[in-house]
Design a protein around this motif. Sequence first.
Motif, PDB file in Angstrom:
ATOM      1  N   HIS A  89      50.026  29.105  13.091  1.00  0.00           N
ATOM      2  CA  HIS A  89      48.747  29.756  13.789  1.00  0.00           C
ATOM      3  C   HIS A  89      48.187  28.908  14.591  1.00  0.00           C
ATOM      4  O   HIS A  89      47.978  27.701  14.549  1.00  0.00           O
ATOM      5  CB  HIS A  89      47.881  30.350  12.587  1.00  0.00           C
ATOM      6  CG  HIS A  89      48.510  31.278  11.714  1.00  0.00           C
ATOM      7  ND1 HIS A  89      48.123  32.591  11.906  1.00  0.00           N
ATOM      8  CD2 HIS A  89      49.454  31.054  10.870  1.00  0.00           C
ATOM      9  CE1 HIS A  89      49.040  33.373  11.029  1.00  0.00           C
ATOM     10  NE2 HIS A  89      49.758  32.389  10.280  1.00  0.00           N
TER      11      HIS A  89
ATOM     12  N   LEU B   8      46.611  31.219   4.373  1.00  0.00           N
ATOM     13  CA  LEU B   8      47.792  31.381   5.409  1.00  0.00           C
ATOM     14  C   LEU B   8      48.992  30.625   4.686  1.00  0.00           C
ATOM     15  O   LEU B   8      48.794  29.690   4.060  1.00  0.00           O
ATOM     16  CB  LEU B   8      47.424  30.668   6.647  1.00  0.00           C
ATOM     17  CG  LEU B   8      46.285  31.405   7.537  1.00  0.00           C
ATOM     18  CD1 LEU B   8      46.450  30.668   8.955  1.00  0.00           C
ATOM     19  CD2 LEU B   8      46.479  32.684   7.930  1.00  0.00           C
TER      20      LEU B   8
ATOM     21  N   LEU C 200      51.100  48.553   9.228  1.00  0.00           N
ATOM     22  CA  LEU C 200      50.692  47.221   9.592  1.00  0.00           C
ATOM     23  C   LEU C 200      51.596  46.166   8.921  1.00  0.00           C
ATOM     24  O   LEU C 200      51.398  46.288   7.541  1.00  0.00           O
ATOM     25  CB  LEU C 200      49.250  46.908   9.857  1.00  0.00           C
ATOM     26  CG  LEU C 200      48.661  47.734  10.834  1.00  0.00           C
ATOM     27  CD1 LEU C 200      46.883  47.366  11.021  1.00  0.00           C
ATOM     28  CD2 LEU C 200      49.143  47.626  12.241  1.00  0.00           C
ATOM     29  N   ARG C 201      51.864  45.231   9.466  1.00  0.00           N
ATOM     30  CA  ARG C 201      52.804  44.277   8.627  1.00  0.00           C
ATOM     31  C   ARG C 201      51.848  43.131   8.264  1.00  0.00           C
ATOM     32  O   ARG C 201      52.031  42.489   7.088  1.00  0.00           O
ATOM     33  CB  ARG C 201      53.986  43.534   9.526  1.00  0.00           C
ATOM     34  CG  ARG C 201      54.616  42.465   8.872  1.00  0.00           C
ATOM     35  CD  ARG C 201      55.717  42.024   9.814  1.00  0.00           C
ATOM     36  NE  ARG C 201      56.276  40.799   9.103  1.00  0.00           N
ATOM     37  CZ  ARG C 201      57.297  40.188   9.584  1.00  0.00           C
ATOM     38  NH1 ARG C 201      57.589  40.566  10.920  1.00  0.00           N
ATOM     39  NH2 ARG C 201      57.667  39.161   9.043  1.00  0.00           N
ATOM     40  N   ARG C 202      50.818  42.841   9.054  1.00  0.00           N
ATOM     41  CA  ARG C 202      49.953  41.513   8.651  1.00  0.00           C
ATOM     42  C   ARG C 202      48.494  41.972   9.052  1.00  0.00           C
ATOM     43  O   ARG C 202      48.251  42.705   9.957  1.00  0.00           O
ATOM     44  CB  ARG C 202      50.163  40.674   9.395  1.00  0.00           C
ATOM     45  CG  ARG C 202      49.500  39.213   9.281  1.00  0.00           C
ATOM     46  CD  ARG C 202      49.803  38.004   9.767  1.00  0.00           C
ATOM     47  NE  ARG C 202      51.435  37.809   9.222  1.00  0.00           N
ATOM     48  CZ  ARG C 202      52.759  37.448   9.864  1.00  0.00           C
ATOM     49  NH1 ARG C 202      52.579  37.869  11.040  1.00  0.00           N
ATOM     50  NH2 ARG C 202      53.656  37.469   9.332  1.00  0.00           N
ATOM     51  N   TRP C 203      47.602  41.643   8.026  1.00  0.00           N
ATOM     52  CA  TRP C 203      46.139  41.601   8.132  1.00  0.00           C
ATOM     53  C   TRP C 203      45.537  40.179   8.299  1.00  0.00           C
ATOM     54  O   TRP C 203      45.981  39.482   7.621  1.00  0.00           O
ATOM     55  CB  TRP C 203      45.317  42.304   7.024  1.00  0.00           C
ATOM     56  CG  TRP C 203      45.643  43.825   6.968  1.00  0.00           C
ATOM     57  CD1 TRP C 203      46.843  44.259   6.309  1.00  0.00           C
ATOM     58  CD2 TRP C 203      45.128  45.002   7.472  1.00  0.00           C
ATOM     59  NE1 TRP C 203      46.854  45.900   6.427  1.00  0.00           N
ATOM     60  CE2 TRP C 203      45.828  46.067   7.084  1.00  0.00           C
ATOM     61  CE3 TRP C 203      43.932  45.046   8.164  1.00  0.00           C
ATOM     62  CZ2 TRP C 203      45.361  47.362   7.528  1.00  0.00           C
ATOM     63  CZ3 TRP C 203      43.500  46.178   8.730  1.00  0.00           C
ATOM     64  CH2 TRP C 203      44.146  47.431   8.293  1.00  0.00           C
ATOM     65  N   SER C 204      44.800  39.964   9.275  1.00  0.00           N
ATOM     66  CA  SER C 204      43.971  38.675   9.511  1.00  0.00           C
ATOM     67  C   SER C 204      42.713  38.759   9.063  1.00  0.00           C
ATOM     68  O   SER C 204      42.010  39.766   9.386  1.00  0.00           O
ATOM     69  CB  SER C 204      44.238  38.010  10.694  1.00  0.00           C
ATOM     70  OG  SER C 204      45.651  37.843  11.036  1.00  0.00           O
TER      71      SER C 204
ATOM     72  N   PHE D 274      43.764  39.220   0.071  1.00  0.00           N
ATOM     73  CA  PHE D 274      43.769  38.202   1.067  1.00  0.00           C
ATOM     74  C   PHE D 274      43.729  36.705   0.539  1.00  0.00           C
ATOM     75  O   PHE D 274      43.471  36.696  -0.693  1.00  0.00           O
ATOM     76  CB  PHE D 274      42.280  38.145   2.012  1.00  0.00           C
ATOM     77  CG  PHE D 274      42.139  39.399   2.943  1.00  0.00           C
ATOM     78  CD1 PHE D 274      42.871  39.396   4.088  1.00  0.00           C
ATOM     79  CD2 PHE D 274      41.607  40.583   2.148  1.00  0.00           C
ATOM     80  CE1 PHE D 274      42.627  40.253   5.089  1.00  0.00           C
ATOM     81  CE2 PHE D 274      41.516  41.705   3.218  1.00  0.00           C
ATOM     82  CZ  PHE D 274      41.963  41.659   4.742  1.00  0.00           C
TER      83      PHE D 274
END
Length: 54
Positions: free
Chosen positions: A37, A31, A9-13, A28
């Motif tokens: 976004h 942003l 995965l490239r991005r975790w939110s 984390f």
Amino acid sequence: MAHPELQNLRRWSLVTRDAHALCRPHGFAALANPERHMEISDLGIYLRAEATAV
């Protein structure tokens, strides 16, 4: 996050009201480009689902 199928995965939110200090040590951060976004927030979804389940 350690699951093998999630390793590419490239991005975790993450969305949190007050756990920023807890999440920072795990990588984390705020942003980088918050202006990119967007969201749709449906605050009544759970109430409607509960009403139709009865």
